[in-house]
Motif scaffolding. Sequence first.
Motif, PDB file in Angstrom:
ATOM      1  N   LEU A 174       1.061   4.336  -2.773  1.00 25.32           N
ATOM      2  CA  LEU A 174       0.961   5.762  -2.441  1.00 25.32           C
ATOM      3  C   LEU A 174       2.173   6.521  -2.970  1.00 25.32           C
ATOM      4  CD1 LEU A 174      -0.455   5.777   1.213  1.00 25.32           C
ATOM      5  CD2 LEU A 174      -1.629   6.507  -0.880  1.00 25.32           C
TER       6      LEU A 174
ATOM      7  N   ARG B 261      -7.638  -0.108   4.036  1.00 21.62           N
ATOM      8  CA  ARG B 261      -6.241  -0.096   4.501  1.00 21.62           C
ATOM      9  C   ARG B 261      -5.542   1.185   4.079  1.00 21.62           C
ATOM     10  NH1 ARG B 261      -5.433  -5.209   2.098  1.00 21.62           N
ATOM     11  NH2 ARG B 261      -4.092  -4.114   0.626  1.00 21.62           N
ATOM     12  N   VAL B 262      -5.695   1.551   2.796  1.00 22.79           N
ATOM     13  CA  VAL B 262      -5.018   2.757   2.305  1.00 22.79           C
ATOM     14  C   VAL B 262      -5.658   4.006   2.921  1.00 22.79           C
ATOM     15  CG1 VAL B 262      -4.490   4.124   0.269  1.00 22.79           C
ATOM     16  CG2 VAL B 262      -4.239   1.643   0.199  1.00 22.79           C
TER      17      VAL B 262
ATOM     18  N   ASP C  93       0.835  -1.212   0.000  1.00 19.43           N
ATOM     19  CA  ASP C  93       0.000   0.000   0.000  1.00 19.43           C
ATOM     20  C   ASP C  93       0.868   1.259   0.000  1.00 19.43           C
ATOM     21  OD1 ASP C  93      -2.362  -1.485   0.046  1.00 19.43           O
ATOM     22  OD2 ASP C  93      -2.390  -1.571   2.228  1.00 19.43           O
ATOM     23  N   LEU C  94       1.939   1.260   0.771  1.00 20.08           N
ATOM     24  CA  LEU C  94       2.811   2.441   0.811  1.00 20.08           C
ATOM     25  C   LEU C  94       3.515   2.640  -0.533  1.00 20.08           C
ATOM     26  CD1 LEU C  94       4.286   2.085   4.430  1.00 20.08           C
ATOM     27  CD2 LEU C  94       2.576   3.738   3.633  1.00 20.08           C
TER      28      LEU C  94
ATOM     29  N   LEU D  75      -4.093   4.512   6.162  1.00 16.69           N
ATOM     30  CA  LEU D  75      -2.719   5.011   6.046  1.00 16.69           C
ATOM     31  C   LEU D  75      -2.738   6.520   5.784  1.00 16.69           C
ATOM     32  CD1 LEU D  75      -0.967   2.230   3.911  1.00 16.69           C
ATOM     33  CD2 LEU D  75      -0.428   2.865   6.279  1.00 16.69           C
ATOM     34  N   ILE D  76      -3.606   6.962   4.870  1.00 10.52           N
ATOM     35  CA  ILE D  76      -3.647   8.385   4.536  1.00 10.52           C
ATOM     36  C   ILE D  76      -4.134   9.199   5.730  1.00 10.52           C
ATOM     37  CG2 ILE D  76      -4.771  10.117   3.060  1.00 10.52           C
ATOM     38  CD1 ILE D  76      -4.807   7.975   0.836  1.00 10.52           C
TER      39      ILE D  76
END
Lengths: 203, 203
Positions: A166, B189-190, A162-163, B193-194
């Motif tokens: 991004l 999930r993302v 996921d990172l 994170l954001i």
Amino acid sequence: MTDPTATERRRSSIGARRSPETEAAILSAARELLAERGYAGFSIDEVARRAGAGKPTIYRWWPTKADLFIDVYSAEKAAHMALPETGALWSDILAYTRALWGFWRETPSGRTFRALLAEAQTTDAALAALREKFLPERLKDLRHMFERAAARGEIAPEAVDDLLTLYIGFNWVHLLTDRLADDPPAIARVARLIAGTPAGEGR
Amino acid sequence: MTDPTATERRRSSIGARRSPETEAAILSAARELLAERGYAGFSIDEVARRAGAGKPTIYRWWPTKADLFIDVYSAEKAAHMALPETGALWSDILAYTRALWGFWRETPSGRTFRALLAEAQTTDAALAALREKFLPERLKDLRHMFERAAARGEIAPEAVDDLLTLYIGFNWVHLLTDRLADDPPAIARVARLIAGTPAGEGR
């Protein structure tokens, strides 16, 4: 190489075998044309003319323009970009981003990668080239950078994918809107957000 | 409106005034053509033919194809997309992303926006349309969503712009690689994170 079966196999596939000189001439012509005219002015006709090669040869080796852009871009990137190893993910991201944006800004590769992303929006075959051929190969290095950080305990191992997404999206937005100025404090801010390292920590 | 100066001004600029019927016919023809043939098969010639309009009229009102794509896309988006208000940024992002990807997947607007991003890579004028006309307007809503979260103390006010860029990049990568499947756990999930909301918190 004197094995007759191998010789025969080579002969029977001679039409598909690449001549290194012709391949280099085509890639060089494509690189030049992209640098001069960008995506809008790119054509296989003109590449064939400049390289002194036949269009059928080009289409046989690179079924879509996207395949050709991928080979032009990948060769330049391998020659210009190395993975940083600063000891922390946020500062690796900062160093890598500054190098990548400089590479995009200062060489024709920015135009080439913009052309690849644009061309991938035209046909399913071009999109497949971006997704299945380009991305997995290009992401290997970056994944290694994020996995090293997970091994050091900086990020959760299950967050790596996921990172990475991004981080790629961050770079693509800046490329596609042509905002690639070198601004270390601004890039460092985002690098810290991605790595989850608050300002002031990990200096 | 009976002020003679105003009347004169209108008359003298009559060539630049838009007839609402012609404008609607052109936008509708452009929308249809994008839905049928995508970016690769789009041409102003064909839009003019279908709308029964002159090419000079189209170019006068939409100087680049990108300008035309922006108007087609923005009208559809305004009709389909509303801003969620779930009370937390991560769940706002989850709801908005699912709605946006569905809008891109299930209406021709995904193709239209892909065409806009591709077209922006062709000329400076098209890129300027994306950067100066499209993005600031489209980002207003999203910025509001992030600023609300900052007002609630969920994210730092000074991080709003950077988080917006990361969120836009996340969406663009998925659009440009045509990975828009509705997968709520993956999107959540993302989103977490954001928003900086760890799994398990903020449920």
